[in-house]
Design a protein around this motif. Structure first.
Motif, mmCIF file in Angstrom:
data_model
loop_
_atom_site.group_PDB
_atom_site.id
_atom_site.type_symbol
_atom_site.label_atom_id
_atom_site.label_comp_id
_atom_site.label_asym_id
_atom_site.label_seq_id
_atom_site.Cartn_x
_atom_site.Cartn_y
_atom_site.Cartn_z
ATOM 1 N N GLN A 87 0.818 -1.215 0.000
ATOM 2 C CA GLN A 87 0.000 0.000 0.000
ATOM 3 C C GLN A 87 0.851 1.265 0.000
ATOM 4 N N VAL A 88 0.203 2.386 -0.280
ATOM 5 C CA VAL A 88 0.846 3.698 -0.311
ATOM 6 C C VAL A 88 1.469 3.975 1.051
ATOM 7 N N ARG A 89 2.726 4.462 1.048
ATOM 8 C CA ARG A 89 3.424 4.740 2.299
ATOM 9 C C ARG A 89 4.722 5.493 2.041
ATOM 10 N N GLU A 90 5.306 5.937 3.119
ATOM 11 C CA GLU A 90 6.673 6.447 3.134
ATOM 12 C C GLU A 90 7.439 5.591 4.129
ATOM 13 N N ALA A 91 8.523 4.977 3.689
ATOM 14 C CA ALA A 91 9.379 4.188 4.566
ATOM 15 C C ALA A 91 10.650 5.004 4.827
ATOM 16 N N HIS A 92 11.032 5.105 6.081
ATOM 17 C CA HIS A 92 12.168 5.955 6.468
ATOM 18 C C HIS A 92 13.341 5.097 6.922
ATOM 19 N N ILE A 93 14.494 5.377 6.341
ATOM 20 C CA ILE A 93 15.736 4.711 6.709
ATOM 21 C C ILE A 93 16.593 5.742 7.424
ATOM 22 N N LEU A 94 16.928 5.452 8.672
ATOM 23 C CA LEU A 94 17.644 6.418 9.497
ATOM 24 C C LEU A 94 19.023 5.891 9.865
ATOM 25 N N ASP A 95 20.042 6.478 9.258
ATOM 26 C CA ASP A 95 21.443 6.147 9.562
ATOM 27 C C ASP A 95 21.686 4.644 9.615
ATOM 28 N N LYS A 96 21.404 3.966 8.510
ATOM 29 C CA LYS A 96 21.511 2.502 8.413
ATOM 30 C C LYS A 96 22.862 2.139 7.797
ATOM 31 N N PRO A 97 23.769 1.536 8.586
ATOM 32 C CA PRO A 97 25.033 1.078 7.993
ATOM 33 C C PRO A 97 24.799 -0.175 7.160
ATOM 34 N N PHE A 98 25.662 -0.424 6.192
ATOM 35 C CA PHE A 98 25.542 -1.642 5.392
ATOM 36 C C PHE A 98 25.916 -2.824 6.273
ATOM 37 N N PRO A 99 25.028 -3.825 6.373
ATOM 38 C CA PRO A 99 25.315 -4.977 7.238
ATOM 39 C C PRO A 99 26.281 -5.950 6.564
#
Length: 141
Positions: A87-99
């Motif tokens: 569905q319609v949304r905004e997903a927020h990624i906050l200071d995510k290091p590459f795992p």
């Protein structure tokens, strides 16, 4: 998407930003992934013969949940498992290091380019290009 890689501290960079889904998306959008490797890190990439599955948008997120749940659980408003259409949304990624734990145990060092393309009715509608540098384990040791 409004994503950017930013310097988090002197030794780490992170992904930060927002993914916008403006209309419901089903498995009609098919993702395909290609990997390229530059052994010397000089951006002379060779296609890497890894076989990654081609799948629909919903299946892509279900695979993320099933395989990498611990890495996506802190993404705000990420699509839920088995949610289709998304569905319609905004997903927020906050200071995510590459795992680094998602890399295979034997991963050649150098530059890697990952190209993820999305097709709708066999027409490319989106394309994401990421470049990562893989170091030896003892780089920061």
């Amino acid at each position: 998407m409004k994503l950017r890689v930013r310097k988090f501290n002197r030794t780490m960079t992170t992904l930060n930003g927002t993914i916008f889904i403006r209309q419901p998306i089903s498995n009609d959008v098919v993702f395909h992934t290609d990997l390229f490797h530059s052994r010397l890190g000089n951006q002379q990439f060779n296609h890497y013969p890894a076989k990654l599955p081609t799948c629909g948008f919903c299946d892509f997120f279900d695979n993320l949940h099933n395989t990498y749940e611990e890495h996506i659980s802190d993404i705000v408003n990420v699509p839920r498992l088995k949610e289709c259409p998304v569905q319609v949304r905004e997903a927020h990624i906050l200071d995510k290091p590459f795992p680094s734990s998602v890399l295979p145990p034997v991963c050649p060092t150098g530059l890697w380019k990952i190209v993820i393309s999305g097709r709708l009715n066999d027409e490319e509608r989106l394309s994401y290009h990421m470049v990562l540098k893989v170091y030896e384990n003892d780089f920061f040791g």
